[in-house]
Enzyme design. Structure first.
Site, short mmCIF file in Angstrom:
data_model
loop_
_atom_site.label_atom_id
_atom_site.label_comp_id
_atom_site.label_asym_id
_atom_site.label_seq_id
_atom_site.Cartn_x
_atom_site.Cartn_y
_atom_site.Cartn_z
N TYR A 38 -7.26 3.67 3.54
CA TYR A 38 -5.92 3.39 3.47
C TYR A 38 -6.17 1.72 4.37
O TYR A 38 -4.86 0.88 4.02
CB TYR A 38 -5.13 4.40 3.69
CG TYR A 38 -3.21 3.89 4.86
CD1 TYR A 38 -2.65 3.34 3.72
CD2 TYR A 38 -3.02 2.75 6.14
CE1 TYR A 38 -1.20 3.55 4.04
CE2 TYR A 38 -1.86 2.72 6.56
CZ TYR A 38 -1.45 2.77 5.34
OH TYR A 38 0.78 3.23 5.42
N VAL A 43 0.85 -0.94 -0.28
CA VAL A 43 0.16 -0.26 0.26
C VAL A 43 1.32 0.58 -0.22
O VAL A 43 0.87 1.88 -0.63
CB VAL A 43 -1.19 -0.07 0.99
CG1 VAL A 43 -1.51 1.21 1.11
CG2 VAL A 43 -1.86 -1.22 1.22
N GLU A 44 2.24 0.98 0.39
CA GLU A 44 2.45 2.20 0.66
C GLU A 44 3.08 2.50 -0.85
O GLU A 44 3.76 3.91 -1.21
CB GLU A 44 4.03 1.67 2.05
CG GLU A 44 3.37 2.39 3.22
CD GLU A 44 2.60 3.90 3.75
OE1 GLU A 44 3.14 4.55 3.07
OE2 GLU A 44 1.93 3.62 4.38
N SER A 45 4.03 1.31 -1.44
CA SER A 45 5.33 1.98 -1.94
C SER A 45 5.49 0.77 -2.64
O SER A 45 6.03 1.36 -4.41
CB SER A 45 6.01 2.40 -2.07
OG SER A 45 6.74 0.88 -1.06
#
Length: 179
Positions: free
Chosen positions: A171, A70-72
């Site tokens: 998120y 999800v972050e990168s």
């Protein structure tokens, strides 16, 4: 061994949750986002063993490795609009607070091992504050102050019923879907 937390210091596992918000992201990852998700999976193969071993050694659930999706998407040099950098998307202040070197010569936010160690420690800290993985994850995204204020104003400790910034509301479901 001093590198391994004892069982008492291990944090509880993450309970996968499903609901309409999570199902929306599962469907996205299986349809329009499939190509991107497959790319993340391909990229993750190189780092997943390292990431999960560090998370386990630090006493946090190894499932937190899916947060990097999800972050990168396991892009070591990812940069966000908020100037967050690396696979775990640390902003400068948090990176330094959790021991990462960031200067004109070195940016350890991009280093898989060091940034994962910092992320594990930060996530452990957030869990100690909120005693809930969905709330800790929300705080990882928007900051502990945002979550503390929302909890106080809205008088609930249930992530799923909180009104939060849209990015944060999406998120945790994105993480649950990736998990």
């Amino acid at each position: 061994s001093p590198d391994k937390p004892n069982e008492a210091s291990r944090l509880p596992s993450i309970k996968p949750e499903t609901n309409q918000k999570v199902d929306k992201w599962v469907e996205f990852y299986l349809s329009d986002g499939r190509k991107v998700f497959l790319n993340w999976l391909k990229r993750s193969k190189q780092y997943m063993e390292l990431v999960t071993s560090i998370l386990e050694r630090e006493g946090v659930p190894s499932d937190l490795a899916y947060l990097v999706f999800v972050e990168s998407g396991f892009n070591l040099h990812a940069r966000s609009w908020a100037h967050a950098v690396g696979p775990w998307q640390f902003i400068l202040g948090t990176a330094r607070l959790f021991g990462l070197r960031v200067d004109p010569w070195i940016d350890e936010r991009c280093a898989p091992e060091k940034s994962t160690l910092a992320a594990a420690r930060y996530l452990k800290h957030l869990y100690s504050l909120f005693e809930s993985w969905p709330l800790a994850l929300a705080a990882y995204n928007s900051g502990e102050g945002t979550i503390k204020r929302a909890l106080e104003r809205q008088n609930t400790r249930d992530f799923w019923s909180l009104r939060l910034p849209r990015e944060t509301e999406e998120y945790v479901p994105q993480f649950m879907a990736a998990l």
